[in-house]
Write a protein that holds these residues in place. Structure first.
Motif, mmCIF file in Angstrom:
data_model
loop_
_atom_site.group_PDB
_atom_site.id
_atom_site.type_symbol
_atom_site.label_atom_id
_atom_site.label_comp_id
_atom_site.label_asym_id
_atom_site.label_seq_id
_atom_site.Cartn_x
_atom_site.Cartn_y
_atom_site.Cartn_z
ATOM 1 N N PRO A 181 0.825 -1.254 0.097
ATOM 2 C CA PRO A 181 0.126 0.035 -0.152
ATOM 3 C C PRO A 181 0.955 1.244 -0.047
ATOM 4 O O PRO A 181 0.631 2.171 -0.679
ATOM 5 C CB PRO A 181 -0.688 -0.238 1.309
ATOM 6 C CG PRO A 181 -0.804 -1.339 1.814
ATOM 7 C CD PRO A 181 0.451 -2.121 1.013
ATOM 8 N N LYS A 182 1.976 1.171 0.735
ATOM 9 C CA LYS A 182 2.785 2.423 0.843
ATOM 10 C C LYS A 182 3.337 2.777 -0.262
ATOM 11 O O LYS A 182 3.492 3.980 -0.837
ATOM 12 C CB LYS A 182 3.823 2.285 1.916
ATOM 13 C CG LYS A 182 3.014 2.649 3.151
ATOM 14 C CD LYS A 182 3.722 2.552 4.572
ATOM 15 C CE LYS A 182 3.105 2.874 5.714
ATOM 16 N NZ LYS A 182 3.426 2.105 6.822
ATOM 17 N N LEU A 226 -5.287 9.095 1.061
ATOM 18 C CA LEU A 226 -4.774 8.161 0.580
ATOM 19 C C LEU A 226 -4.049 7.172 1.370
ATOM 20 O O LEU A 226 -4.194 6.022 1.373
ATOM 21 C CB LEU A 226 -3.809 8.497 -0.752
ATOM 22 C CG LEU A 226 -3.814 7.631 -1.794
ATOM 23 C CD1 LEU A 226 -5.167 7.344 -2.533
ATOM 24 C CD2 LEU A 226 -2.715 8.143 -3.039
ATOM 25 N N ILE A 227 -3.072 7.888 2.064
ATOM 26 C CA ILE A 227 -2.413 7.108 3.037
ATOM 27 C C ILE A 227 -3.234 6.132 3.805
ATOM 28 O O ILE A 227 -2.918 5.199 4.293
ATOM 29 C CB ILE A 227 -1.530 8.194 3.844
ATOM 30 C CG1 ILE A 227 -0.609 8.743 2.910
ATOM 31 C CG2 ILE A 227 -0.704 7.520 5.051
ATOM 32 C CD1 ILE A 227 0.557 9.725 3.318
ATOM 33 N N PHE A 228 -4.345 6.812 4.279
ATOM 34 C CA PHE A 228 -5.081 6.099 5.255
ATOM 35 C C PHE A 228 -6.045 4.957 4.726
ATOM 36 O O PHE A 228 -6.624 4.204 5.278
ATOM 37 C CB PHE A 228 -6.179 7.142 6.019
ATOM 38 C CG PHE A 228 -5.338 7.890 6.880
ATOM 39 C CD1 PHE A 228 -4.893 7.077 8.068
ATOM 40 C CD2 PHE A 228 -5.026 9.009 6.530
ATOM 41 C CE1 PHE A 228 -4.069 8.278 8.959
ATOM 42 C CE2 PHE A 228 -4.408 9.930 7.309
ATOM 43 C CZ PHE A 228 -3.973 9.587 8.802
ATOM 44 N N ILE A 229 -6.463 5.143 3.283
ATOM 45 C CA ILE A 229 -7.261 4.191 2.772
ATOM 46 C C ILE A 229 -6.847 3.267 1.872
ATOM 47 O O ILE A 229 -7.195 2.060 2.039
ATOM 48 C CB ILE A 229 -8.108 5.185 1.512
ATOM 49 C CG1 ILE A 229 -9.117 6.195 2.109
ATOM 50 C CG2 ILE A 229 -8.746 4.049 0.447
ATOM 51 C CD1 ILE A 229 -9.525 7.096 1.140
ATOM 52 N N ILE A 230 -5.500 3.448 1.325
ATOM 53 C CA ILE A 230 -4.998 2.403 0.360
ATOM 54 C C ILE A 230 -4.498 1.050 1.201
ATOM 55 O O ILE A 230 -4.818 -0.044 0.924
ATOM 56 C CB ILE A 230 -4.005 2.981 -0.234
ATOM 57 C CG1 ILE A 230 -4.048 3.940 -1.475
ATOM 58 C CG2 ILE A 230 -2.858 1.757 -0.737
ATOM 59 C CD1 ILE A 230 -4.687 2.984 -2.665
ATOM 60 N N PRO A 231 -4.051 1.390 2.645
ATOM 61 C CA PRO A 231 -3.911 0.046 3.333
ATOM 62 C C PRO A 231 -4.996 -0.768 3.492
ATOM 63 O O PRO A 231 -5.008 -1.960 3.808
ATOM 64 C CB PRO A 231 -3.369 0.568 4.646
ATOM 65 C CG PRO A 231 -3.074 1.866 4.206
ATOM 66 C CD PRO A 231 -3.635 2.514 3.228
#
Lengths: 219, 233
Positions: free
Chosen positions: B122-123, B168-173
């Motif tokens: 994800p990152k 995005l940083i919170f959603i993609i994971p």
């Protein structure tokens, strides 16, 4: 009150304009039919997960095409006229409402054609419809402000997808996750969190649009 | 030649040197210390753990540079002073360089520890998407000829993409499991996980590389000042 009156007036204007230029909406519809046909011819049959992902990709491309023109279809001089008559907030909100209606209609028609040609693996139909509604609203929130930005560039067909595809990725990812749970028997318990995150992004985009639109408006 | 008024950030950014010397000292320390200091022995990771000092600061540097770009965009929309537009583009361009370096150093490291350079982490994905958004920022900025309009429109887009990147940083994971430290039960930066011997180099490295990034941005800004013929009063 003044705001509501302006919004209603602008919204009526938008719908009348769309009705007079029927070929524009028909073009987008034909675009959806052709894309679904293309996918039908290349896949023949598909897994449920691929089914929902392809559906969202079709809706995404059709939506970008439908919304891209929203600030371009009228000439600059007429916008100066609107500047005198209405506040930026009512212009923005009327565009968002209008785009939401347009995209919702588009997504529902796309879903109908898609189900007829490629089958219907949806287990929880009301849930999926709910996702389609929320998805159209999210697309509309995101694309309205970006099309206002893209309109500033003028006659550039590639700028709208370039600007909007990376920004829509978080929304699209959440829609794909949500749709996945409408395709299987057991509904995921985490569903509410995903819905809340999606609504939070919508809220964020709406607030940013309201704050930033007046800057695009002033020329 | 246009004389521009002086202000605090301009003095700090273009006239003061102490933070540049600090950057030299800290980056040199990180380069030498990161390569030579003893580190704890661990299976699989072994000496690739030294990448911590060079990969992670890139990410910190990128986010801080992009955040500074956001602040500068807001300042542009409040003042319509073209210097803020030049500053935003300088900060964002170095932010992109840091992002690409972060991706590259991460991919080299992942090749040896996770077994492949791109494992759909994800990152990695969110960093790649951020790069797409910031490249789009430069395309947008370049495709409008009128300077004031280009500054205004790109500032608006810059503000939107920064917030979307943070979201995005919170959603993609939520899409896939992360292999990165700090998620999925992997150890991260809490006190028990990270060895003090690593911290001694890591924190100075973060500050040093971030300052180096701002230094590069200030050089790009200076070039812009020369091109526009702005002279500080």
């Amino acid at each position: 009150m003044q705001l509501l009156r302006e919004i209603r007036w602008l919204l009526t204007k938008e719908i009348q304009l769309e009705w007079r230029q029927k070929y524009s909406f028909s073009g987008v519809l034909l675009y959806v039919f052709s894309t679904v046909m293309l996918i039908f011819m290349s896949f023949q049959s598909m897994e449920p997960l691929v089914w929902s992902t392809m559906f969202w990709i079709i809706v995404l491309f059709a939506s970008v095409n439908a919304v891209a023109k929203s600030f371009l279809q009228e000439n600059k001089a007429r916008y100066y006229y609107y500047y005198l008559l209405a506040s930026p907030l009512s212009v923005l909100i009327s565009k968002i409402i209008y785009n939401t209606i347009l995209l919702l209609l588009l997504a529902l028609i796309a879903l109908g054609v898609y189900i007829i040609l490629l089958g219907n693996p949806i287990v929880h139909f009301p849930l999926f419809m709910g996702i389609v509604v929320v998805g159209s609203i999210s697309f509309s929130f995101c694309f309205t402000i970006l099309s206002a930005i893209a309109a500033q560039v003028g006659n550039n067909a590639t700028i709208m997808p370039i600007l909007s595809f990376p920004v829509i990725i978080p929304i699209l990812s959440l829609l794909v996750i949500l749709s996945k749970s409408a395709l299987v028997e057991e509904v995921d318990i985490d569903l509410n969190i995903d819905f809340l995150i999606l609504l939070a992004i919508d809220g964020l985009l709406l607030v940013l649009s309201i704050i930033l639109f007046p800057y695009l408006w002033r020329d | 030649m246009e004389i521009v008024p002086n202000n605090k950030w301009q003095t700090l950014f273009l006239r003061k040197d102490w933070w540049k010397y600090l950057a030299i000292v800290l980056v040199t320390y990180a380069l030498i210390g990161g390569m030579l200091f003893p580190i704890p022995n661990m299976d699989i990771v072994d000496h690739t753990a030294r990448n911590l000092h060079y990969h992670v600061p890139m990410w910190f540097g990128m986010v801080l540079l992009l955040f500074a770009g956001l602040v500068s965009s807001v300042a542009y929309l409040r003042t319509f002073d073209l210097r803020y537009d030049a500053l935003t583009s300088a900060l964002n361009s170095v932010g992109i360089v840091y992002g690409l370096l972060g991706l590259t150093t991460g991919m080299v490291w992942a090749n040896y520890t996770w077994g492949e350079p791109w494992s759909n982490d994800p990152k990695q994905a969110s960093a790649a998407i951020a790069m797409l958004m910031y490249f789009a920022y430069f395309i947008l900025r370049g495709s409008i000829d009128d300077e004031d309009k280009s500054g205004k429109v790109s500032a608006v887009y810059n503000i939107i993409i920064f917030f979307v990147y943070i979201a995005l940083i919170f959603i993609i994971p939520r899409l896939t499991e992360s292999l990165h430290p700090g998620s999925g039960g992997n150890p991260a930066f809490s006190s028990e996980d990270q060895d003090n011997r690593l911290k001694m180099v890591f924190y100075p490295a973060v500050i040093g590389f971030t300052l180096l990034g701002f230094w590069m941005a200030s050089i790009r800004l200076r070039i812009q000042y020369l091109a526009e013929g702005w002279k500080i009063k």
